[in-house]
Design an enzyme around this catalytic site. Structure first.
Site, PDB file in Angstrom:
ATOM      1  N   GLU A 436       0.814  -1.219   0.000  1.00  0.00           N
ATOM      2  CA  GLU A 436       0.000   0.000   0.000  1.00  0.00           C
ATOM      3  C   GLU A 436       0.848   1.271   0.000  1.00  0.00           C
ATOM      4  OE1 GLU A 436      -0.544  -2.568   1.960  1.00  0.00           O
ATOM      5  OE2 GLU A 436      -2.605  -3.217   1.566  1.00  0.00           O
ATOM      6  N   HIS A 497      -9.889  -5.223  10.638  1.00  0.00           N
ATOM      7  CA  HIS A 497     -10.204  -4.693   9.313  1.00  0.00           C
ATOM      8  C   HIS A 497     -11.216  -3.558   9.347  1.00  0.00           C
ATOM      9  CE1 HIS A 497      -7.908  -8.022   7.916  1.00  0.00           C
ATOM     10  NE2 HIS A 497      -8.268  -7.883   6.652  1.00  0.00           N
TER      11      HIS A 497
END
Ligand SMILES: Cc1ncc(C[n+]2csc(CCOP(=O)(O)OP(=O)(O)O)c2C)c(N)n1
Ligand SMILES: [Mg+2]
Length: 693
Positions: A436, A497
């Site tokens: 990322e 998450h």
């Protein structure tokens, strides 16, 4: 101390030019009483060799599209770059991409290094100083960004080069230090660059064995060469940074290498020439001290009391090297582009628009309107549809995900758009791998090259990407971020998450537009705002779960998104007693509460607030119209940290947000556990009304 004084004859103009870079850097740091002298002193010959002998760069036009890019990833060595920009007389360019007939860096700027208003800030800043290709300072960002520049170069060549027209053929050079080498982001980026076989990319590693706390033996024992070989890079070494011929050989090796990026490991001595500071961490981040400056100048054979001295012949020397070569290459390129315009007018038009950050005519003519649908669709899904429509009309809109496109819905699927792959660079679907941070830095590099990149993943993982996102904002470049799975309502994946504080923290970042659209039509409208942006990165925060598509004949039009916040539903009187404010998935919740309250005879208003930053840009009258100051009964609802919402609810308002992490369970259970249900919103509204005087 290794190296002899005056290894090169002092008359040698190469040596004189190198020492000018060194002494300007030392003097600037000394005068500022702040900065990093040692690394520019060590790297002066490396940068000099590259600029004077190799770089395809015209100081008169530092934004010429096919120029080689030079990135100073070890941004603390900023005086190295400023000295070069000054000595090569790089010209300043304004935000409209026009040369303004002034040098980018004057001697006065150098003398006021790190002072208010100087074009020589502490670390190199894109937009502040023409010729600075990207902002650097957070170590590792520059090299990772350089991968985006190299990838964009390959994509541009893939789309626009035609037989007899090598329109894009530039190289990207990045200087890096031990810090860049240690940071995770550079490893992510190097791994991908090797995989993509970007042979237009050259990193130059300042192997000085020194960081701030002392020798790198404290923390670092990688075999860098082996590591990069395993990444698929070509690795070469230069044992003496002062040897211009060895350096030239290394650059020649890079230029002759195909199918792999190149790493040049250069052994250097930080603070080269400083009798007491050479090879020590003390040369890294503080002025040498006046006596040491004098002694160092003596070592260089320099007049020891002269300050900010540019000896005769140095400007001319740069002019006859990089200046003349760059001017010739640039004028040849523009002549080529003129012929290209005749032969390929459409493509030439694209290149022009793209490089001025303009959009094709009619870019938004096919944008969809979604019919009302109580079941609706996830905003990641509607966004994927809109993205695919936009990408048809904007050929340079390209990007991808960090291994999550099946979830983020960011794949371009029309006309069998290809993947961007090693050796096959025309594709527009990028695969960044599970990287990322590098993905976002690469997107920065792509945006700096003027293609329009999007990067996507799960909102929670912005924590892994923030350093690069922050630089998009600081540089004011229009990267499009698409972060999905935007709340605890992602359900079963659980608290690891489920984003909580991420939304608030992105909103806290200056210069970013954060959109959390409520339904498919707000998604369309968000994209309509995002695409024309030229100086702001945008963040789309999208749901995993389906969101009902609101009936816009019953509620207000989604075009209100352009104002950041708007009245979605109002009592018939248009005089609400309580205001419900929501974003994204919680807007439907507010609407459900509004309907129930209406049946009880309570006059509620629903405000959809997809983008705080745009709302803040509206005038006071509009903001007061949407959130009338007299209505103090207010409830904000958002499945994220409640941090910041009191700005809209006031001190007596209610915020239904998250104060803890989430939990792993199916969506309905999660929403019930944390109170994101109509009953809770209704109760909060009643409580608010009960509190009013
Ligand atoms: C991400 C990040 N962490 C920490 C710093 C602070 N910092 C600036 S320079 C430096 C040491 C860098 O060492 P090296 O790259 O070897 O530079 P040299 O002193 O050799 O020029 C550190 C820790 C930073 N700029 N960026
Ligand atoms: Mg170092």
């Amino acid at each position: 101390m290794s190296g002899q004084p005056n290894q090169l004859a002092s008359e040698d103009v190469d040596r004189r030019s190198v020492d000018t870079i060194r002494t300007l850097s030392m003097d600037a740091v000394q005068k500022a009483q702040s900065g990093h002298p040692g690394t520019p002193m060590a790297l002066a010959p490396v940068a000099y060799c590259l600029w004077q002998r190799y770089l395809r760069f015209d100081p008169a036009d530092p934004i010429w599209p096919d120029r080689d890019r030079f990135v100073l990833s070890n941004g603390h060595a900023s005086m190295l770059l400023y000295s070069l920009l000054h000595l090569t007389r790089v010209q300043a360019v304004n935000p409209k991409y026009e040369a303004i007939g002034k040098p980018s860096v004057t001697l006065d700027d150098i003398e006021t290094f790190r002072q208010l208003g100087s074009h020589c800030p502490g670390h190199p800043e894109y937009r502040c100083t023409s010729g600075v290709e990207t902002t650097t300072g957070p170590l590792g960002q520059g090299v990772a960004t350089s991968v985006g520049m190299a990838a964009a170069g390959r994509w541009l060549a893939g789309r626009y080069n035609k037989p007899d027209f090598r329109l894009f053929d530039y190289n990207v050079y990045a200087l890096m230090g031990d810090g860049c080498m240690m940071e995770g982001i550079s490893n992510e980026a190097a791994s991908l660059a090797g995989h993509l076989r970007l042979d237009n990319l050259c990193w130059i590693y300042d192997n000085n064995h020194i960081t701030i706390e002392g020798p790198t033996s404290l923390t670092f024992s990688d075999d860098v060469a082996v590591r990069f070989q395993s990444y698929g890079w070509n690795v070469t070494r230069v044992g003496d940074a002062n040897d211009l011929e060895l350096l030239s050989e290394a650059f020649d090796v890079f230029k002759a290498t195909s199918g792999r990026p190149t790493l040049i490991i250069v052994d250097t001595h930080i603070g080269y020439g400083a009798p007491h500071k050479h090879d020590t961490a003390a040369a890294h981040g503080q002025p040498l001290g006046e006596d040491e400056v004098r002694a160092t100048k003596r070592f260089y054979g320099w007049p020891e009391d002269a300050q900010f001295l540019v000896p005769d012949g140095v400007y001319d020397h740069f002019e006859s090297g990089i200046g003349r070569r760059g001017a010739k290459l640039r004028s040849e390129w523009f002549a080529l582009f003129e012929r290209y315009r005749q032969a390929h007018p459409e493509l030439a038009g694209e290149v022009y628009r793209m490089s001025h950050r303009q959009l094709p005519d009619g870019w938004d003519s096919e944008l969809p309107t979604f019919p009302p649908d109580p079941k609706g669709l996830a905003s990641r899904e509607s966004s994927g549809q809109v993205l695919n429509i936009l990408a048809r009309s904007v050929p340079w809109l390209l990007g991808g995900a960090a291994d999550l496109y099946p979830s983020t819905k960011t794949r371009l699927t029309f006309d069998s758009v290809a993947d961007f792959e090693a050796g096959s660079y025309t594709g527009r679907n990028f695969h960044f791998g599970i990287r990322e941070h590098a993905m976002c830095a690469i997107a920065n590099g792509m945006a700096l090259t003027k293609v329009r990149p999007f990067a996507s993943g799960f909102l929670i993982f912005t924590d892994y990407a923030r350093g690069a996102m922050r630089l998009s904002a600081l540089m004011e470049i229009p990267v499009i971020y698409i972060w999905t799975h935007d709340s605890i309502s992602l359900g079963e994946d659980g608290p690891t998450h489920q984003p909580i504080e991420q939304l608030a923290s992105l909103r806290a970042m200056p210069g970013v537009l954060v959109f959390r659209p409520a339904d498919a039509n707000e998604v369309t409208e968000a994209w309509r705002v995002i695409m024309p942006l030229r100086h702001e990165p945008a963040v789309l925060v999208l749901s995993r779960q389906a969101l009902p598509t609101l009936d816009r004949s019953r509620y207000a039009a989604a075009s209100g998104v352009a104002r950041g916040g708007y009245v979605l539903a109002d009592p018939p009187s248009a005089k609400p007693d309580v205001i419900l404010i929501g974003t994204g998935s919680e807007v439907a919740l507010c609407v459900a509460a509004y309907e129930a309250l209406a049946e009880e005879g309570i006059a509620a208003r629903v405000v959809s607030m997809p983008c705080w930053e745009l709302f803040e840009k509206q005038d006071q009258a509009y903001r007061d119209e949407v959130l009338p100051p007299r209505v103090r009964a207010r409830v904000a609802v958002e499945e994220g940290a409640d941090f910041g919402w009191s700005r809209y609810t006031g001190i007596d308002g209610a915020v239904l947000g998250m104060e803890t992490f989430g939990t792993s369970a199916p969506i309905q259970k999660v929403q019930a556990k944390f109170g994101f249900e109509p009953a809770h919103v209704i109760q909060a509204a009643r409580d608010q009304l009960a509190r009013q005087p």
